[in-house]
Every structure is written in C-alpha cells, then in structure tokens.
Design an enzyme around this catalytic site. Structure first.
Site, mmCIF file in Angstrom:
data_model
loop_
_atom_site.group_PDB
_atom_site.id
_atom_site.type_symbol
_atom_site.label_atom_id
_atom_site.label_comp_id
_atom_site.label_asym_id
_atom_site.label_seq_id
_atom_site.Cartn_x
_atom_site.Cartn_y
_atom_site.Cartn_z
ATOM 1 N N PRO A 1 0.888 -1.050 0.069
ATOM 2 C CA PRO A 1 -0.188 0.018 -0.068
ATOM 3 C C PRO A 1 0.749 1.327 -0.093
ATOM 4 O O PRO A 1 1.569 1.463 1.044
ATOM 5 C CB PRO A 1 -0.477 -0.114 1.395
ATOM 6 C CG PRO A 1 -0.495 -1.605 1.853
ATOM 7 C CD PRO A 1 0.655 -2.191 0.937
ATOM 8 N N GLU A 2 0.573 1.966 -1.093
ATOM 9 C CA GLU A 2 1.482 3.302 -1.128
ATOM 10 C C GLU A 2 0.599 4.389 -0.607
ATOM 11 O O GLU A 2 -0.528 4.002 0.051
ATOM 12 C CB GLU A 2 1.897 3.710 -2.500
ATOM 13 C CG GLU A 2 2.710 2.413 -3.015
ATOM 14 C CD GLU A 2 3.466 2.757 -4.339
ATOM 15 O OE1 GLU A 2 3.553 3.909 -4.606
ATOM 16 O OE2 GLU A 2 3.685 1.751 -5.049
ATOM 17 N N ARG B 1 21.685 15.496 -5.067
ATOM 18 C CA ARG B 1 21.772 13.750 -5.218
ATOM 19 C C ARG B 1 22.482 13.291 -6.403
ATOM 20 O O ARG B 1 21.656 13.656 -7.499
ATOM 21 C CB ARG B 1 20.483 13.478 -4.878
ATOM 22 C CG ARG B 1 19.692 14.115 -3.667
ATOM 23 C CD ARG B 1 20.280 13.669 -2.401
ATOM 24 N NE ARG B 1 20.214 12.055 -2.044
ATOM 25 C CZ ARG B 1 19.335 11.518 -1.315
ATOM 26 N NH1 ARG B 1 18.478 12.325 -0.672
ATOM 27 N NH2 ARG B 1 19.173 10.293 -1.208
ATOM 28 N N HIS C 1 -3.113 -15.464 9.461
ATOM 29 C CA HIS C 1 -2.304 -14.270 9.036
ATOM 30 C C HIS C 1 -3.287 -13.024 9.833
ATOM 31 O O HIS C 1 -2.853 -11.798 9.341
ATOM 32 C CB HIS C 1 -1.966 -14.098 7.565
ATOM 33 C CG HIS C 1 -1.217 -15.135 7.276
ATOM 34 N ND1 HIS C 1 -0.122 -15.350 7.552
ATOM 35 C CD2 HIS C 1 -1.689 -16.053 6.074
ATOM 36 C CE1 HIS C 1 0.592 -16.454 6.773
ATOM 37 N NE2 HIS C 1 -0.294 -16.843 5.797
ATOM 38 N N ARG D 1 2.869 -11.186 5.181
ATOM 39 C CA ARG D 1 4.304 -11.362 5.229
ATOM 40 C C ARG D 1 4.909 -10.643 6.308
ATOM 41 O O ARG D 1 5.801 -10.765 6.497
ATOM 42 C CB ARG D 1 4.789 -10.449 4.086
ATOM 43 C CG ARG D 1 5.097 -11.370 2.830
ATOM 44 C CD ARG D 1 5.529 -10.606 1.719
ATOM 45 N NE ARG D 1 4.682 -10.099 0.904
ATOM 46 C CZ ARG D 1 4.719 -9.445 -0.378
ATOM 47 N NH1 ARG D 1 5.697 -9.028 -0.636
ATOM 48 N NH2 ARG D 1 3.828 -9.070 -0.979
#
Length: 284
Positions: A2-3, A165, A103, A122
């Site tokens: 999920p972003e 960067r 889970h 996970r």
DNA sequence: GCTGTAACCTGTCGGC
DNA sequence: TGCCGACAGGTTACAG
C-alpha cells in the site's frame, strides 16, 4: 505495499466506521510483526475513544482519547496508534470471509461489536503506541519528507530535495525522507507522466523538469485516491473493495506493451533490486 | 555522508 | 501434479 493512495483510501474507509467509537477489546494474536507490539498493547487501547484518523506518508495515525466517558483528553492522557501496512498488510472491517486466519494478527473490537481486523501474511507491517507529545520526535515519523498532496509541496521544495543527489531519480523518489508516501508503482507512473528517465541523476533535474515532476506526482496520487487505490495481489480497501487505478497504469507492470504516448515498447529494468517500468523513448 | 545490496517473511506464479 | 526458484507494493542494516 500500500502506497500513499491505498493508505489514504483505508483511512477514509476506517474514518466512517471508527470515529467516535471506543475499543471494547483488542486481540493481539501475534505480537511479532515487523517489530514487536509495544508492551501492554491491548490493555492500553481498551476503552479508548477514536478522536481522529490521520495519515502521514504511508503511516496511518489514530488519535485516541481517554478511557473514561470524558471525550476530551487532558494533556498527557491521549494516545496515538500508529499503523503501517508494510507490503501486504490489509485492514478489513467486519467478519467477512476468513480464508487465512493464521495471518490475522490484531483484531480491534468496537463497542458496537464491529471487528476491525489487521491481516498481513508477510508481517512487514507494524504498529506502535505513543503519547501525542512524542509524535514529532517519533523515530518512524521524524525524518519523513514533505507530504506531496499538501500545499507546501511546491516545485521549489521538490527541487531543493533533489539538489546534490547523485543517485537515480527512481531511487531518490523512493526515499521517504525526500517525499513521504511514494512507492514503486507511483514513482514509475509519475516519472512517465513527467517524461523523466528513472535512470537520470536526481541532482540534474532543473526547474522546468522539477515543475513537470511535482505536477505529475500530485496528479497521479490524486487520480489514484479518486480510484480507490490500486489492487494488485494484496490490496483491498477497508471494506474489502478492490481499487481500480491499476487499470490506468501507463507503464507499471506493462513490460513489452506499447507506450500509450509514443507506441515504443515499455521496458522493465531493475534498480536497487526493484522493478522499474519506463518508456526509453519518451522519458529522458 | 552517500549509495547499493541483502535481508526480513510468505504467498503466488511460471518453468521444468 | 509437484517441486523449485524468482518475484512481490516497504524499510532497515550494513558494507563499500
């Protein structure tokens, strides 16, 4: 995982059901998520009232009041529940189907009997509890970059974050200290819309390209939220509904297909161990 | 200090 | 059909 759009979709779905409710009980079935749950997790949550649901980057923050009938916590009495969904975390409201009960790690039971279930096969997800005063200095939140959908996220801010960067744009945009909330999908999509190569050195982005990129980031996130996020393997929203933004992917997971802009073949490359999808002809 | 890589954990999918 | 390896949306630790 999920972003940002998926977390925001979950936040909105939970807000409708949780706001003003108290936790009747909390079952912590498995304390070893990404990090161990904090001590006395269930006991500290029991009886607390949900005052607000917020999002910071990919973190969901639940403001909780005191356990008495008094809805307004005095200084030092409130609590913040932090939830991170990791790669595969899901929050499901209600009883529904229970295809993988092993889970289901945390279950929140509201005073009206509604069950809020946290599943994460996970176990990269995480939860924490802390007093509101500790939020600014919280180790997971303190270093986060600007919120891309807030008014303060301007082209100048983005460019200042990229300046100097030497890493690739892809790698730098995935860094949550640079911008909070972007992940692998939406970085690929935003770079495509901005016509910028994921391989380009981040520091080489000048004001014109930075303007395109900041606009593309905002646009792709807003469209994804409006679509209810993207449903790939693991993601559904809090009510179990699939998001449908994946139908609008222009490059992500479209290796070998024609670019929707120029017709060239979309390529998949690996950067820092993560798949990147891009159009080498459009993105420079 | 910056960068890239490995590792965490487990389900799914494709190839053999 | 079954086994095995690669891969998956995130984040951290560590080596270079």
């Amino acid at each position: 995982m999920p972003e940002l759009p998926e977390v925001e979709t979950v936040r909105r779905g939970l807000e409708v059901r949780l706001l003003g409710q108290r936790f009747r009980s909390v079952e912590a079935r498995r304390p070893d998520l990404r990090w161990p749950l904090p001590p006395d997790f269930s006991a500290r949550l029991r009886g607390r009232k949900v005052l607000a649901l917020r999002r910071r980057g990919k973190y969901l923050l639940v403001d909780l009041g005191v356990t008495s009938a008094d809805a307004v916590p005095r200084a030092g009495e409130g609590l913040v529940l932090l939830v991170h969904l990791g790669m595969s975390g899901r929050i499901v409201i209600g009883d529904g189907e229970d295809e993988m009960p092993q889970h289901e790690h945390v279950v929140f039971v509201l005073e009206d009997g509604t069950r809020i279930r946290f599943r994460d096969h996970r176990r990269f997800g995480a939860m924490d509890l802390f007093p509101p005063a500790a939020e600014a200095g919280h180790w997971l939140l303190a270093g986060l970059g600007p919120e891309p959908l807030e008014p303060g996220f301007t082209t100048a801010v983005l460019r200042s974050r990229l300046t100097g960067r030497r890493s690739s744009l892809k790698a730098v945009l995935l860094d949550q200290r640079v911008i909070a909330g972007l992940g692998n999908i939406y970085v690929s999509e935003a770079l495509f819309r901005a016509r910028l190569s994921p391989l380009r050195q981040a520091g080489s982005v000048g004001p014109v390209r930075a303007a395109r990129l900041s606009h593309a980031i905002r646009e792709v996130l807003e469209e994804a939220i409006a679509a209810g996020g993207s449903s790939l393997r693991d993601y559904v929203d809090a009510s179990g509904e699939l998001g449908y933004f994946q139908a609008r992917f222009r490059v992500y997971d479209r290796e070998g297909l024609p670019c929707p802009s120029c017709g060239s073949t979309i390529r998949r490359i690996v950067q820092s161990g993560r798949s990147t999808f891009h159009c080498p002809a459009c993105q420079r």
